[in-house]
Motif scaffolding. Structure first.
Motif, mmCIF file in Angstrom:
data_model
loop_
_atom_site.group_PDB
_atom_site.id
_atom_site.type_symbol
_atom_site.label_atom_id
_atom_site.label_comp_id
_atom_site.label_asym_id
_atom_site.label_seq_id
_atom_site.Cartn_x
_atom_site.Cartn_y
_atom_site.Cartn_z
ATOM 1 N N ILE A 156 -12.885 -0.910 -10.959
ATOM 2 C CA ILE A 156 -13.232 -2.162 -11.619
ATOM 3 C C ILE A 156 -14.188 -2.915 -10.726
ATOM 4 N N GLY A 157 -14.989 -2.212 -9.889
ATOM 5 C CA GLY A 157 -16.082 -2.755 -9.000
ATOM 6 C C GLY A 157 -15.692 -3.301 -7.566
ATOM 7 N N ILE A 158 -14.425 -2.947 -6.958
ATOM 8 C CA ILE A 158 -14.099 -3.470 -5.627
ATOM 9 C C ILE A 158 -14.336 -2.316 -4.684
ATOM 10 N N THR A 159 -15.223 -2.347 -4.133
ATOM 11 C CA THR A 159 -15.977 -1.574 -3.202
ATOM 12 C C THR A 159 -15.640 -1.817 -1.624
ATOM 13 N N LYS A 160 -16.264 -0.657 -0.944
ATOM 14 C CA LYS A 160 -16.099 -1.331 0.716
ATOM 15 C C LYS A 160 -16.730 -2.407 1.052
ATOM 16 N N ILE A 161 -17.717 -2.946 0.267
ATOM 17 C CA ILE A 161 -18.571 -3.979 0.710
ATOM 18 C C ILE A 161 -17.646 -5.222 0.163
ATOM 19 N N GLN A 162 -17.034 -5.256 -0.840
ATOM 20 C CA GLN A 162 -16.127 -6.393 -1.362
ATOM 21 C C GLN A 162 -14.916 -6.687 -0.334
ATOM 22 N N ILE A 163 -14.149 -5.344 -0.088
ATOM 23 C CA ILE A 163 -13.435 -5.390 0.768
ATOM 24 C C ILE A 163 -13.726 -5.855 2.233
ATOM 25 N N GLY A 164 -14.820 -5.562 2.772
ATOM 26 C CA GLY A 164 -15.409 -5.764 3.901
ATOM 27 C C GLY A 164 -15.641 -7.337 3.964
ATOM 28 N N VAL A 184 4.275 -16.490 5.283
ATOM 29 C CA VAL A 184 4.109 -17.244 4.019
ATOM 30 C C VAL A 184 2.766 -16.334 3.252
ATOM 31 N N PHE A 185 1.754 -16.395 3.968
ATOM 32 C CA PHE A 185 0.436 -15.984 3.445
ATOM 33 C C PHE A 185 0.328 -14.236 3.195
ATOM 34 N N SER A 186 1.206 -13.574 3.968
ATOM 35 C CA SER A 186 1.264 -12.210 3.898
ATOM 36 C C SER A 186 2.059 -11.933 2.238
ATOM 37 N N ILE A 187 3.189 -12.821 2.149
ATOM 38 C CA ILE A 187 3.815 -12.766 0.968
ATOM 39 C C ILE A 187 2.989 -13.132 -0.278
ATOM 40 N N LEU A 188 2.105 -14.060 -0.003
ATOM 41 C CA LEU A 188 1.121 -14.780 -1.345
ATOM 42 C C LEU A 188 -0.041 -13.662 -1.394
ATOM 43 N N PHE A 189 -0.468 -12.806 -0.333
ATOM 44 C CA PHE A 189 -1.332 -11.916 -0.546
ATOM 45 C C PHE A 189 -0.620 -10.731 -1.309
ATOM 46 N N GLY A 190 0.488 -10.251 -1.141
ATOM 47 C CA GLY A 190 0.930 -9.230 -1.835
ATOM 48 C C GLY A 190 1.318 -9.525 -3.492
ATOM 49 N N LEU A 191 1.268 -10.940 -3.582
ATOM 50 C CA LEU A 191 1.394 -11.541 -4.887
ATOM 51 C C LEU A 191 0.016 -11.487 -5.665
ATOM 52 N N ALA A 192 -1.039 -11.583 -4.666
ATOM 53 C CA ALA A 192 -2.146 -11.785 -5.648
ATOM 54 C C ALA A 192 -3.098 -10.632 -6.181
ATOM 55 N N SER A 193 -3.858 -10.951 -7.051
ATOM 56 C CA SER A 193 -4.863 -10.126 -7.686
ATOM 57 C C SER A 193 -6.095 -10.785 -7.768
ATOM 58 N N GLY A 194 -7.094 -9.764 -7.560
ATOM 59 C CA GLY A 194 -8.788 -10.218 -7.824
ATOM 60 C C GLY A 194 -9.184 -10.414 -6.452
ATOM 61 N N LEU A 195 -10.491 -10.212 -6.536
ATOM 62 C CA LEU A 195 -11.311 -10.570 -5.023
ATOM 63 C C LEU A 195 -11.194 -12.123 -4.637
ATOM 64 N N VAL A 196 -11.309 -13.026 -5.237
ATOM 65 C CA VAL A 196 -11.409 -14.341 -4.977
ATOM 66 C C VAL A 196 -10.160 -14.715 -4.437
ATOM 67 N N ALA A 197 -8.985 -14.357 -4.827
ATOM 68 C CA ALA A 197 -7.637 -14.530 -4.321
ATOM 69 C C ALA A 197 -7.414 -14.031 -3.143
ATOM 70 N N PHE A 198 -7.872 -12.833 -3.054
ATOM 71 C CA PHE A 198 -7.666 -11.886 -1.848
ATOM 72 C C PHE A 198 -8.575 -12.765 -0.733
ATOM 73 N N ILE A 199 -9.652 -13.073 -1.037
ATOM 74 C CA ILE A 199 -10.483 -13.709 0.129
ATOM 75 C C ILE A 199 -9.965 -15.266 0.733
#
Length: 449
Positions: free
Chosen positions: A45-53, A92-107
């Motif tokens: 769905i469009g998340i590549t190395k560039i987006q994760i980078g 706290v934020f490691s837990i929140l990342f595990g609950l997150a979805s989508g590129l914006v939330a990850f960032i």
């Protein structure tokens, strides 16, 4: 009896800081370990190395910004308070990342995690400056630097091992899930935080012991031996007037870019080029910090034996680092896991010796007790401003031009560190020779007295 008590508290402080910073890395290396799983799940769905980078680069940017503010904050509030605060927020934020979805939330969530993680090292430096004598500084900071190197290696082995179990046994397939990686990391850091809360003290004064003297060559002079709060202007003025400070920043800009590139992209590189499985790549990537740790410890002990003449260790290492990066950029390692790991190990060995000095022993020597965490924060900030390129830019180069081009670019950038290292060596040798000559004058006059 007092000496034994002092030594016991120094060992306890060393263990607490070491284990605490290992915990920080469990909640930092988790993203690198989980990246192949994230790409596997979201790649369609469009998340590549560039987006994760991009996620990594924004995180590094907030980490760099946090170093600026939190370095002075550690000098102002003390090391223990900031060290524990950063740990709690990382959980706290490691837990929140595990609950997150989508590129914006990850960032957003990862950026917050990295900001609070920036409290860890500057608080560690502040605490160490008040517990250990000058003659041990390089060795103590080398040992504490092993916390982020072996901590990184442990995190990759620990979290990568869980992924490997999930890939091997269908009944444990939930372990081969990127969300599990973040939840396990948060739980592990929680246990470590509880231990550190009860064992770490800010200063020997907190347990009725005397503090050792600061390095007399620090930029604050005699005042650098005191940890009282002073204004940010009074902290920065002597630092900005020191050429050694700026040279350290220049070196850290290049070296942190290289280190963050390998920290983040090594599992992906081993998976894509050397043809490791995802779990094997995560475990294989731990060789980089393990080899770097051996180099760091050797460099710290050597520098103390050279009475703090750090340039004699730093400059040769920088030259050999450029050679190692050039080899990685020119030799074909496709489908050759042993060769790939060998070249990665060479880079790690010659990178981590000079890198560990910059915001460690050099910061303590330059800033004394008064401004050491500010120095560490600013030096690290300069480094992580360069490391912003390690995520998005390196990911883009690897995506479109290949890994060889990325490694070749890093070799070119490190040539600036060689120039800065050569100038640093010359200035430090001159200053130390002058200091030794001045300190020996009374001894020459004493027979005539």
């Amino acid at each position: 009896m007092s000496n034994n008590r002092n030594r016991n508290w120094q060992l306890m402080t060393l263990a607490s800081l070491f284990l605490g910073y290992v915990g920080y890395y469990i909640c930092r290396s988790n993203l690198a370990v989980a990246t192949p799983l994230l790409l596997k799940e979201y790649g369609g769905i469009g998340i590549t190395k560039i987006q994760i980078g991009t996620v990594a680069s924004v995180g590094v940017m907030l980490y760099a910004i946090g170093k600026i503010f939190n370095g002075y904050l550690a000098d102002f509030l003390g090391g223990r308070l900031l060290f524990l605060t950063g740990m709690i927020c990382s959980i706290v934020f490691s837990i929140l990342f595990g609950l997150a979805s989508g590129l914006v939330a990850f960032i957003i969530v990862w950026a917050c995690n990295r900001y609070f993680q920036s409290m860890g090292w500057v608080a560690l430096v502040k605490t160490a400056s008040r517990w250990y004598p000058v003659k041990w500084h390089a060795t103590v900071m080398a040992v504490l630097s092993l916390s982020f190197l072996f901590g990184d290696a442990f995190a990759r082995l620990y979290l990568g091992g869980l992924i490997l179990l999930g890939e091997t046994y269908s009944s444990l397939d939930f372990l081969a899930n990127w969300r599990t990686v973040f939840f396990v990391a948060a739980g592990s850091l929680t246990l470590i935080t509880l231990f550190v809360f009860f064992t770490l003290k800010s200063s020997p004064n907190d347990v009725g012991l005397e503090e050792p003297e600061a390095n007399p060559t620090n930029v604050f002079g005699a005042e650098g031996n005191h940890a009282e709060r002073i204004s940010i202007k009074d902290v920065l003025k002597p630092l900005f007037a020191s050429p050694l400070f700026w040279l350290i920043c220049i070196m850290n800009f290049s070296l942190t870019l290289v280190r963050e590139t390998f920290n983040f992209w090594t599992p992906t590189f081993l998976n894509e080029v050397a043809k490791f499985d995802i779990g094997q790549a995560a475990i294989g990537s731990m060789l980089f910090p393990l080899v770097g740790g051996c180099s760091t410890l050797l460099a710290g002990i050597t520098s103390d034996r050279l009475r703090g003449r750090h340039g004699r260790v730093v400059l040769p290492s920088l030259i050999l680092l450029v050679i190692a990066l050039s080899l990685l950029a020119t030799i074909d390692v496709s489908g050759k896991p042993v060769l790939a790991l060998t070249l990665l190990s060479l880079v790690a060995f010659f990178l981590m010796a000079p890198y560990s000095f910059l915001s460690g022993v050099m910061a303590i020597d330059l800033g004394g007790k008064r401004g050491c965490s500010t120095v560490a924060g600013l030096v690290d900030s300069a480094g992580y401003l360069g490391a912003i390129l390690s995520g998005h830019t390196i990911g883009m180069i690897a995506q479109y031009y290949g890994w060889k081009m990325a490694f070749g670019g890093l070799a070119g950038i490190c040539c600036t560190a060689i120039i800065a290292g050569a100038v640093y060596w010359r200035i430090q040798e001159r200053d130390m020779n002058l200091a030794e000559a001045l300190s020996s004058e009374p001894e020459k006059e004493s027979p005539d007295a």
